[in-house]
Design a protein around this motif. Structure first.
Motif: not given
Ligand SMILES: Nc1ncnc2c1ncn2[C@@H]1O[C@H](COP(=O)(O)OP(=O)(O)OP(=O)(O)O)[C@@H](O)[C@H]1O
Ligand SMILES: [Mg+2]
Length: 198
Positions: A95-103, A122-127, A151-155, A177-179
């Protein structure tokens, strides 16, 4: 197998060109198999996770993207090694990989923050980025018409593990994004043995 064949090749007289040619053929098939297996395995679990663990792997990823795209990426993470859940770690990494690639591709941002923390079990991720933002409601309508899959694959990754995924974005306001991904406390081997998860 390839080493064995190379040893065989050395033993075959140069005059036997048909056998030599056949051996070369087999070895190039093995090369193709090796790269295909590598490609599949890296999709399953990035080797950097095995080598360094999640936090160090994410730190490296941020550093790499920062260098490639002249972005300032701030990375913060709590020690998350216990409990250990391989599937949750793969999901967070991808998810981080895709979020950074989108950015890098779409945001035109100058600053990015990646935060990973522990929340209950749980782990909470915020990008977050300070780029141009977008209207997420317009994007979801385009899913069927050949839009991107990131976005769909992250979800999907988050929800498949019982977690959640949310985007906050608006034009000119940056994107967050909040995961949240729960620890199920299983490693890949245990998961294979678990009939509910097959
Ligand atoms: N951080 C962001 N800043 C600005 N726009 C974004 C950001 N993330 C996503 N978008 C917008 O959302 C769209 C959909 O993103 P998504 O990751 O689903 O697809 P993609 O990146 O276009 O293609 P793919 O991920 O399949 O290579 C992007 O085309 C872009 O317009
Ligand atoms: Mg994308």
């Amino acid at each position: 197998m390839k080493l064995h064949l190379q040893a065989l090749e050395a033993d075959i007289p140069q005059t036997s060109s048909k056998t030599n040619k056949e051996l070369k053929n087999i070895m190039s098939q093995i090369d193709m198999m090796m790269s295909e297996i590598r490609r599949i395995a890296s999709n399953l679990r990035p080797t950097v996770l095995d080598d360094f663990g999640l936090v160090a792997a994410l730190k490296l990823l941020c550093k790499e993207i920062q260098k490639l795209h002249s972005l300032k990426i701030r990375f913060q993470a709590e020690a998350l090694d216990d409990p250990h859940d391989e599937y949750a770690e793969i999901a967070v990494y991808r998810i981080v990989q895709e979020a950074l690639s989108n950015i890098a591709k779409h945001a035109g941002a100058s600053a990015v923050s990646v935060r990973l923390s522990r929340r209950d079990n749980a782990m909470a991720l915020v990008v977050t980025d300070n780029g141009k933002g977008f209207a997420p409601e317009n994007i979801s309508q385009q899913e069927d018409s050949g839009g991107g899959l990131g976005l769909l694959s992250m979800k999907e990754r988050a929800e498949l593990l019982g977690g959640s995924f949310r985007i906050d974005s608006a034009p000119h306001r940056g994107t967050t994004i909040n995961v949240v991904i729960p620890f199920n406390g299983l490693n890949a081997h245990e998961k294979d043995q678990d009939p509910d998860r097959r």
